[in-house]
Design a protein around this motif. Structure first.
Motif, PDB file in Angstrom:
ATOM      1  N   ASN A 552      13.470 -15.035  78.246  1.00  0.00           N
ATOM      2  CA  ASN A 552      14.427 -15.413  79.297  1.00  0.00           C
ATOM      3  C   ASN A 552      14.495 -14.484  80.500  1.00  0.00           C
ATOM      4  O   ASN A 552      15.096 -14.823  81.511  1.00  0.00           O
ATOM      5  CB  ASN A 552      15.836 -15.534  78.707  1.00  0.00           C
ATOM      6  N   SER A 553      13.904 -13.305  80.403  1.00  0.00           N
ATOM      7  CA  SER A 553      14.135 -12.321  81.465  1.00  0.00           C
ATOM      8  C   SER A 553      13.592 -12.799  82.816  1.00  0.00           C
ATOM      9  O   SER A 553      14.055 -12.352  83.857  1.00  0.00           O
ATOM     10  CB  SER A 553      13.524 -10.970  81.085  1.00  0.00           C
ATOM     11  N   ASN A 554      12.600 -13.687  82.790  1.00  0.00           N
ATOM     12  CA  ASN A 554      12.077 -14.191  84.058  1.00  0.00           C
ATOM     13  C   ASN A 554      12.427 -15.652  84.303  1.00  0.00           C
ATOM     14  O   ASN A 554      11.834 -16.312  85.146  1.00  0.00           O
ATOM     15  CB  ASN A 554      10.554 -14.025  84.085  1.00  0.00           C
ATOM     16  N   SER A 555      13.388 -16.157  83.542  1.00  0.00           N
ATOM     17  CA  SER A 555      13.767 -17.564  83.709  1.00  0.00           C
ATOM     18  C   SER A 555      14.398 -17.775  85.083  1.00  0.00           C
ATOM     19  O   SER A 555      14.870 -16.826  85.723  1.00  0.00           O
ATOM     20  CB  SER A 555      14.750 -17.969  82.606  1.00  0.00           C
ATOM     21  N   SER A 556      14.418 -19.014  85.547  1.00  0.00           N
ATOM     22  CA  SER A 556      14.867 -19.242  86.923  1.00  0.00           C
ATOM     23  C   SER A 556      16.345 -18.945  87.104  1.00  0.00           C
ATOM     24  O   SER A 556      16.759 -18.441  88.147  1.00  0.00           O
ATOM     25  CB  SER A 556      14.528 -20.680  87.355  1.00  0.00           C
TER      26      SER A 556
END
Ligand code: ADP
Ligand code: MG
Length: 777
Positions: A552-556
């Motif tokens: 999730n760390s790079n989720s939008s």
């Protein structure tokens, strides 16, 4: 056969010199009955002892079958006595603690004759002396004449060529004397017999040759002999007492004085009992302490949180003791607030912690406060669930966004994964009561209390329609599945720019990136004394948190939140702290919420702490990272104290061990004194010095070994009442536990110490002069 050449033997006592043998020269035939007559003190016994190899001459030579004995070694004399000579004494000199048979067999025992052969020859000898019907008695059950017959049987059992008798009838009445003389006369038909007597009548009646002795010199010889050519070279068979014989001799001797032996063993064992009990107790206490400490550690790891409390500054913070006289009030932080310290849990710090030696801390859990998007299928419908234990009915709004804004995580407990990749934490502290231990990161467990109760809110949040007190079968819970959805699948952006959780749960549950979490088991804390780290409800591995974070760390939504000052879900403005909380919950923060370190043992915790302290060295106050050591209050001192107490007590008990060693030495010495005669007899039968030492060493071995065994047995028996008393007083069960290794070592120590204590008197016994030993009364 035998020839004495200018034999001299002088005794020097004070200023006087006794010439016991004053230049004696005489020869004996291969077969004759020689009687030596003479007044008391004339040197008859001395001569007999020299002939028999029990005593050494000062000068001259004794020739046996033409062979000089000048160069005889001790072992030659021992063999000569054993093979060639039989002794008969006035006072019989039977070994009282041996049976008649064993007395007769002793010479053969010393020369290693096989048992059956030995028994046959001893029986023959006893029949020969007329004791057919008394063979199985003890020496003490016989009359004087019968005892002398046993002594004669013993002397002839090895079929010696020379029979030496020193006043054999001196203690017998005249009728019995005649019988014994006839027996000896009979035996002289096959060998050389030299008999000392003070009775001229008997001498004249039975002997072939009479030598009159006075003042260490031969006065008259009725039938002198000149030794002719050398006879056949004579051979000697070496004697050797086996350890087994030594042990048996000692054992029989010990058996005759049971009372004394028991007291000795008992007294000697007290030291062993003391040490064994002390060790058993300290062993047990140490185990208890270790257990308690490791249980304490399970629920109280060394914790590093985002905000730590600097206990040092709290301690040193000086409270004002003087009253102020100003007319103003100053705004000031409380001491507790002042001690608050924001830890910078940077990546480099996490790396530093992870480099900690694995031996010191097997488990390190790095916890992140990321949320999880969870769905569960209930009655064919997916619904949103959480691992939280908050009461869902009580929360002011079921709005996910509001819930997220107030919570710092997804709820549930996180357990650490062994740094070696194994599941040792749960296996050490938790017991599986249903299902299995988790193996994969997607395996989750339900933690129940000791009474098998499960937090009702956790169940409600998991989507169970549950009422208080309701009971579930294990298999209704084990196997429960929960879908873990990524942010990108879960949230969708509205045209307004804000994000909303999607509505199509079924699509989310079946999305490619969705993971299935499975309840593999129900676990419960093992220790009665600890509540454990995990609270009742759902527990999952720290690895799962890490995976969620990575997904999730790079989720939008995270990217959107990172670049927006307002809440991307509600669109509301918020302060910096709420913003970072939201970001963390969405999985946008790689900063851990806390780090938990589980030291391998209580002692190793110090190493862990000093490793953490080392990081702070030379750093500015702001860059320091402060940890909380909850278990620190359970001081390591208990362990050190235990050791100290053990040493002191073992030292005390050790003193009694040394005392008993000295006692054994004294007892052995007494035994040596008591058994002087026996030593003489054994020597007359051909026992070596070594054999005598062995007999006494064997005795102390039996005593020491017995004391050791007895001590261990008593100590072991004592652990039962000690344990029941301790249980009553402290509630701790089975504290005193005797380590088998300690028991074995203590028996060995007891044996070795007593042998050491008894060895010196044993050596003294071996050195005893046989001639003197036999004169002893
Ligand atoms: P007998 O057997 O003829 O009576 P012994 O041979 O026993 O005489 O003794 C001869 C002499 O040697 C005696 O005067 C005795 O006191 C002395 N004697 C024997 N043994 C010792 C000894 N170990 N120390 C001193 N004198 C001894
Ligand atoms: Mg004598």
């Amino acid at each position: 056969m035998l020839e004495l050449k200018h034999i001299k033997k002088y005794y020097h006592v004070g200023d006087t010199t006794t010439k016991a043998q004053d230049d004696v020269s005489v020869a004996f035939r291969k077969q004759e009955f020689v009687a030596i007559l003479g007044p008391s003190g004339s040197g008859k016994t001395t001569m007999l002892n020299i002939i028999g190899g029990l005593d050494r001459y000062d000068s001259g030579d004794l020739l046996i079958k033409g062979r000089s004995t000048k160069d005889f070694k001790d072992s030659d004399w021992d063999a000569y006595r054993n093979n060639s000579v039989g002794f008969i004494f006035q006072s019989y000199n039977l070994i009282s603690h041996l049976s008649i048979m064993e007395n007769v067999e002793m010479g053969m025992t010393l020369s290693g004759v096989p048992a059956a052969d030995k028994r046959q020859r001893a029986t023959d000898a006893l029949i020969r002396v007329g004791l057919k019907d008394h063979m199985h008695k003890q020496p003490s059950q016989l009359s004087g004449g019968q005892m002398q017959r046993v002594a004669i049987a013993r002397a002839i059992a090895n079929d010696p060529e020379i029979l030496l008798a020193d006043e054999p009838t001196g203690a017998l009445d005249s009728e019995t004397s005649d019988e014994i003389m006839q027996l000896i006369q009979d035996l002289s038909k096959e060998r050389l017999v030299i008999m000392v007597t003070h009775n001229p009548d008997l001498a004249h009646k039975y002997a072939d040759r009479i030598i009159e002795f006075a003042d260490g010199q031969i006065q008259h010889d009725s039938h002198p002999h000149i030794e002719g050519d050398k006879e056949d070279q004579f051979q000697l068979k070496r004697t050797k007492m086996s350890y087994w014989t030594a042990l048996k001799l000692s054992f029989d001797n010990i058996r005759t004085k049971k009372g004394r032996t028991f007291l000795t063993v008992f007294a000697s064992s007290i030291g062993i009992i003391g040490i064994a009990v002390v060790l058993a107790l300290s062993n047990g206490f140490q185990k208890q302490i270790n257990k308690t400490q490791s249980e304490a550690m399970a629920s109280m790891p060394v914790t590093i949180s985002q905000v730590g409390t600097d206990t040092n500054s709290m301690m040193t913070g000086t409270k004002a003791t003087k009253f102020a006289h100003t007319k103003t009030v100053t705004a000031e932080k409380s001491d507790a607030d002042k001690a608050q310290h924001v830890n910078k849990l940077s990546q480099s710090y996490i790396n530093y912690v992870k480099k900690m030696p694995k031996a010191d801390a097997k488990n390190i859990a790095v916890t992140y406060s990321t949320g999880m998007n969870l769905l569960r299928e209930v009655n064919g419908q997916y619904k949103s669930v959480t691992f939280s234990t908050n009461d869902p009915d009580n929360s002011s709004s079921v709005n996910t966004a509001a819930l997220m804004a107030s919570s710092t995580g997804v709820g549930g407990s996180v357990y650490p994964i062994d740094r070696n990749g194994k599941q040792s934490f749960l296996k050490t502290y938790y017991k599986v009561i249903a299902g299995k231990y988790p193996t994969k990161s997607t395996d989750i467990v339900l933690v129940v209390n000791k009474d098998n109760s499960l937090n009702i809110n956790a169940m409600k949040n998991l989507g169970f329609n549950v009422k208080e007190g309701q009971k579930y079968d294990f298999n209704q819970l084990v196997g429960t599945q929960v879908k873990l959805v990524t942010n990108n699948d879960y949230y969708s952006q509205l045209p307004t720019g804000t994000y909303m959780p999607g509505k199509d749960y079924t699509a989310m549950a079946n999305a490619a990136n969705t993971k299935t979490l499975r309840v593999t088991g129900i676990i419960r804390v093992k220790s009665k004394n600890s509540d454990g780290l995990l609270s009742s409800g759902v527990a999952y591995s720290s690895a799962l948190t890490k995976e969620v974070l990575d997904a999730n760390s790079n989720s939008s939504i995270v990217q959107a939140q990172k670049s927006s000052a307002t809440n991307v879900i509600t669109g509301q403005t918020m302060d910096a702290s709420t913003r970072s909380t939201i970001l963390a919950t969405l999985g946008g923060s790689k900063t851990p919420s806390s780090i938990q370190i589980y030291p391998t043992t209580f002692k190793l915790k110090d190493k862990v702490l000093s490793y953490l302290d080392k990081y702070n060295k030379g750093k500015s106050k702001a860059d320091k990272v402060i940890y909380t050591d909850l278990a620190g209050t359970v001081s390591d001192m208990t362990g050190g104290l235990m050791d100290a107490i053990t040493y002191v007590l073992v030292a005390f008990a050790g003193i009694s061990l040394v005392t008993s060693m000295i006692m054994i030495a004294i007892i052995t010495y007494t035994s040596v004194l008591e058994r002087t005669k026996e030593i003489g007899v054994l020597k007359a039968l051909g026992a070596r010095k070594k054999d005598i030492t062995r007999v006494f060493d064997a005795e102390t071995f039996i005593l020491g070994f017995g004391a050791g065994l007895f001590g261990i047995l008593v100590a072991w028996l004592l652990t039962f009442p000690i344990n029941s008393v301790l249980y009553g007083v402290t509630g701790l069960a089975n504290v005193a536990m005797l380590n088998p290794m300690h028991a074995i070592v203590l028996v060995i120590i007891s044996t070795v110490l007593t042998i050491l204590g008894g060895h010196v008197p044993a050596r003294m016994a071996a050195k005893k002069d046989a001639a003197i030993a036999l004169r002893a009364e």
